[in-house]
Motif scaffolding. Structure first.
Motif, PDB file in Angstrom:
ATOM      1  N   TRP A  30      -0.866  -0.945  37.613  1.00 51.98           N
ATOM      2  CA  TRP A  30      -0.687  -2.536  37.264  1.00 51.98           C
ATOM      3  C   TRP A  30      -1.496  -3.036  36.080  1.00 51.98           C
ATOM      4  O   TRP A  30      -2.652  -2.664  36.193  1.00 51.98           O
ATOM      5  CB  TRP A  30      -0.971  -3.363  38.575  1.00 51.98           C
ATOM      6  N   ALA A  67       5.912 -14.308  34.718  1.00 44.80           N
ATOM      7  CA  ALA A  67       5.316 -13.366  35.696  1.00 44.80           C
ATOM      8  C   ALA A  67       6.293 -13.538  37.113  1.00 44.80           C
ATOM      9  O   ALA A  67       6.140 -12.950  37.860  1.00 44.80           O
ATOM     10  CB  ALA A  67       3.953 -13.926  36.040  1.00 44.80           C
ATOM     11  N   TRP A 102       4.423  -0.174  29.566  1.00 48.04           N
ATOM     12  CA  TRP A 102       5.363  -1.051  30.813  1.00 48.04           C
ATOM     13  C   TRP A 102       4.323  -1.871  31.514  1.00 48.04           C
ATOM     14  O   TRP A 102       3.737  -1.463  32.327  1.00 48.04           O
ATOM     15  CB  TRP A 102       6.056   0.075  31.656  1.00 48.04           C
ATOM     16  N   ASN A 103       4.588  -3.172  31.289  1.00 45.99           N
ATOM     17  CA  ASN A 103       3.594  -4.138  32.197  1.00 45.99           C
ATOM     18  C   ASN A 103       4.584  -5.030  32.916  1.00 45.99           C
ATOM     19  O   ASN A 103       5.650  -5.586  32.190  1.00 45.99           O
ATOM     20  CB  ASN A 103       2.860  -4.978  31.111  1.00 45.99           C
ATOM     21  N   LEU A 104       4.263  -4.810  34.252  1.00 45.98           N
ATOM     22  CA  LEU A 104       5.178  -5.654  35.182  1.00 45.98           C
ATOM     23  C   LEU A 104       4.705  -7.294  35.473  1.00 45.98           C
ATOM     24  O   LEU A 104       3.505  -7.157  35.492  1.00 45.98           O
ATOM     25  CB  LEU A 104       5.269  -4.843  36.283  1.00 45.98           C
ATOM     26  N   PRO A 105       5.638  -7.985  35.447  1.00 53.40           N
ATOM     27  CA  PRO A 105       5.149  -9.237  35.940  1.00 53.40           C
ATOM     28  C   PRO A 105       4.694  -9.357  37.307  1.00 53.40           C
ATOM     29  O   PRO A 105       5.160  -8.853  38.174  1.00 53.40           O
ATOM     30  CB  PRO A 105       6.076 -10.047  35.925  1.00 53.40           C
ATOM     31  N   GLU A 106       3.609 -10.192  37.723  1.00 58.81           N
ATOM     32  CA  GLU A 106       2.900 -10.327  38.739  1.00 58.81           C
ATOM     33  C   GLU A 106       3.769 -10.467  39.991  1.00 58.81           C
ATOM     34  O   GLU A 106       3.469  -9.676  41.163  1.00 58.81           O
ATOM     35  CB  GLU A 106       1.758 -11.356  38.807  1.00 58.81           C
ATOM     36  N   GLY A 107       4.728 -11.245  39.920  1.00 51.96           N
ATOM     37  CA  GLY A 107       5.867 -11.441  40.861  1.00 51.96           C
ATOM     38  C   GLY A 107       6.404 -10.367  41.415  1.00 51.96           C
ATOM     39  O   GLY A 107       7.271 -10.511  42.409  1.00 51.96           O
ATOM     40  N   MET A 108       6.657  -9.385  40.568  1.00 47.00           N
ATOM     41  CA  MET A 108       7.332  -8.133  41.170  1.00 47.00           C
ATOM     42  C   MET A 108       6.504  -7.161  41.933  1.00 47.00           C
ATOM     43  O   MET A 108       7.062  -6.235  42.591  1.00 47.00           O
ATOM     44  CB  MET A 108       7.630  -7.038  39.648  1.00 47.00           C
ATOM     45  N   LYS A 109       5.222  -7.437  42.161  1.00 47.72           N
ATOM     46  CA  LYS A 109       4.542  -6.431  42.871  1.00 47.72           C
ATOM     47  C   LYS A 109       4.971  -5.949  43.973  1.00 47.72           C
ATOM     48  O   LYS A 109       4.969  -4.842  44.387  1.00 47.72           O
ATOM     49  CB  LYS A 109       3.063  -7.190  43.001  1.00 47.72           C
ATOM     50  N   LEU A 145      13.844  -9.977  35.979  1.00 43.18           N
ATOM     51  CA  LEU A 145      12.492  -9.870  35.159  1.00 43.18           C
ATOM     52  C   LEU A 145      12.179  -8.425  35.223  1.00 43.18           C
ATOM     53  O   LEU A 145      11.563  -8.007  34.349  1.00 43.18           O
ATOM     54  CB  LEU A 145      11.311 -10.621  36.332  1.00 43.18           C
TER      55      LEU A 145
END
Lengths: 383, 196
Positions: free
Chosen positions: A26, A112, B123-130, B163
């Motif tokens: 992450w 996000a 590849w950076n994922l939005p926080e809401g995907m965690k 997203l």
């Protein structure tokens, strides 16, 4: 020979290649932000930086480019997604209450995928003036406002997801009263005599569960608010407290001493049965549901005397600790639209409010006061 | 009579294969490291057999999965002699898997590994995907030109989460352009399914 012919045909075929990208480590989204107003940047950047969802100083290509143009009455925002697949633009009126927070909320939601982060608020108990009264503050731990001035001790705070109602128990002179704060009006809610605490309302508003005494034992009582009748919700010989309705109203999480020590249970209101949730510790209290009902957070006492926050994942039926090694961590409360949890901890001496995520990887201290802050509840911003 | 037909068929078949190999430019123009053509040819064929690469994981050399190693049939048939002397079995495997490709000609394995690394880095994922990450999967079809430019990106299989899909496209776009095709990919354009 046939193999060679096959190989040659294979070589000249139009077959696709395939690459599998493994689960990423992450890292924050890389964002470029610019505005024609330095003042606007100085207001919105601290908010976005506070989340730790974004990186603003980086080399290479940005995931998103945000342009904020402020004019006389409005601020227009353009979000360019590097994928080219989504481009958001919106306009907000300047100088309306919380317009910077609302603007930041929209940016966070578009980029996000998290809703209402900056317009969310915390309700908590503080002993700032030697009593334990109810206060509220914003996500940055600022804009603190007093909600009660009852000059006593408040505990057992519960709230609807957007804090449309807040209930709490008020202790004074050896008596307990359950109050409901709704639309800025404070009223005594349960009028039955005797000890009572920890009120939770069902989402449809027809039922209330709370702890009352029956034959000297604390029990979970259910009150039908239409008929006004109360009855024992869960029949067991053990003391039971801290009932909380799930977001869909079909389950009630509570604490029972059935195993001999306090443990977390979930009562299914349709099947009329209870399931024990907490096993990893022998003393667990303060259950709190996540906004989607997928997780339950609670506090457990460790053998070394520390209190830690645990999360139960209903999908995987797993229980895990998200705080550790730092004195007492109590009163977890989920952010209604995401995987964040507010809690209180005395890790730096007095009790302060912190936020973390359900993996325990992110930690922020929100209050920095000489007083103690207890029983935090995280309320979503009004959508 | 039958024997003659067989002999002629074999000779014709040999010519046919030589023609195909030449046309597809499988044989290199020069000896990059003094090793025999047969070794190089073996490598080419082996690499091409694994167009659909299995996911990388532990147990493989340099990030390749054990399945790849197991899949390289006939690896022990590689001539073990070079002008400098004997090369070990491990060296031969390293050579096949593209180790040292920075100095020499990149082979298809290391080429796709490089693409994978570049995409992973971006590849950076939005926080809401965690929380949903483990349950989401999408496949992007990437059309590439010989010089490494990405010509087209299409969502082949959506994750159902916009997203997430867009984060995958973003990662490829940010990682592009890639290196030109190695000579073992004798195409002007290729299509790659990138699974996220």
């Amino acid at each position: 020979m046939k193999v060679f012919v096959f190989l040659c045909l294979f070589l000249s075929s139009e077959e696709r290649w395939k690459i599998v990208i493994p689960e990423p480590t992450w890292t924050p989204l890389k964002v470029k932000i610019e505005s024609n107003s330095r003042e606007m940047l100085s207001e919105i950047l601290p908010l976005l930086q506070f989340t730790e969802f974004y990186e603003f100083n980086f080399e290479g290509k940005a995931d998103f480019e945000i342009t904020i143009k402020t004019e006389e009455k409005n601020a227009s925002v353009e979000i360019e997604d590097f994928s080219g697949g989504k481009r958001a633009s919106f306009v907000y009126e300047l100088n309306v209450p919380y317009f910077v927070e609302k603007l930041a909320d929209r940016i966070v939601e578009e980029t996000a995928g998290i809703k209402g982060y900056f317009t969310s608020r915390f309700v908590f108990v503080s002993d700032v003036d030697r009593y334990k009264e109810l206060f509220t503050m914003d996500i940055m731990g600022k804009k603190v406002e007093r909600l009660t001035d009852l000059k006593g001790k408040i505990l057992g705070v519960r709230a609807e997801q957007e804090c449309k109602w807040i209930s709490f128990t008020f202790l004074t002179g050896g008596h307990s009263e359950i109050y409901l704060l709704k639309e800025e009006k404070l009223e005594k809610f349960i009028t039955e005599p005797g000890f009572k605490t920890g009120l939770s309302l069902s989402p449809d508003g027809f039922f209330a569960v709370y702890t009352g005494l029956k034959n000297g034992e604390p029990k979970i009582l259910l009150k039908d608010l239409r008929s006004g009748k109360s009855s024992i919700l869960i029949s067991s010989p053990a003391p039971e407290v801290s009932a909380v309705f799930s977001p869909d109203g079909k389950k009630v999480a509570y604490v029972s001493e059935r195993p001999g020590v306090p443990a977390i249970y979930v009562f299914d209101t349709e099947k009329k049965n209870s399931e024990r949730i907490s096993y990893k510790s022998n003393y667990c209290t303060s259950p709190n549901w996540s906004g989607d009902g997928a997780f339950l957070a609670y506090t457990c006492l460790e053998p070394n005397g520390e209190m830690n926050i645990y999360i139960y994942d209903f999908k995987n039926k797993t229980e895990r600790k998200i705080t550790g090694g730092t004195r007492s961590n109590e009163s977890p409360s989920f952010y209604p639209h995401g995987n964040f949890i507010a809690f209180t901890s005395n890790r730096t001496g007095n009790y302060e409010i912190y936020i973390t995520d359900i993996w325990g990887k992110f930690l922020k201290k929100l209050t920095h006061s000489p007083s103690n802050e207890y029983e935090v509840v995280w309320c979503a911003g009004k959508q | 009579m039958t024997l003659h037909i067989y002999t002629i068929s074999i000779i014709l078949s040999l010519f046919f294969h030589l023609f195909i190999f030449k046309t597809l430019k499988i044989f290199p123009e020069h000896k990059p490291d003094g090793r025999g053509y047969s070794f190089y040819g073996e490598r080419v064929i082996t690499a091409s057999l694994f167009r659909v690469l299995p996911p990388s994981g532990s147990g493989g050399k340099k990030g390749f999965s054990g399945e790849v190693l197991k899949g390289i049939k006939g690896i022990n048939k590689i001539p073990a002699k070079s002008e400098e002397g004997t090369i070990s079995f491990e060296e031969a495997i390293s050579e096949l898997l593209g180790e040292g490709s920075e100095e020499g000609i990149p082979y298809s394995f290391s080429y796709f590994e490089e693409i994978k690394r570049k995409i992973m880095k971006e590849w950076n994922l939005p926080e809401g995907m965690k929380e949903q990450l483990k349950s989401l999967k999408c496949t992007i079809l990437m059309k590439m030109r010989r010089d490494g430019e990405v010509l087209e990106l299409k969502i082949l299989r959506s994750s159902g989460n916009e997203l997430y899909d867009l984060s995958a496209i973003r990662a490829i776009k940010k990682a592009a352009p890639f290196s030109p095709f190695p000579m073992v990919i004798p195409k002007e354009e290729i299509e790659i399914e990138v699974e996220f």
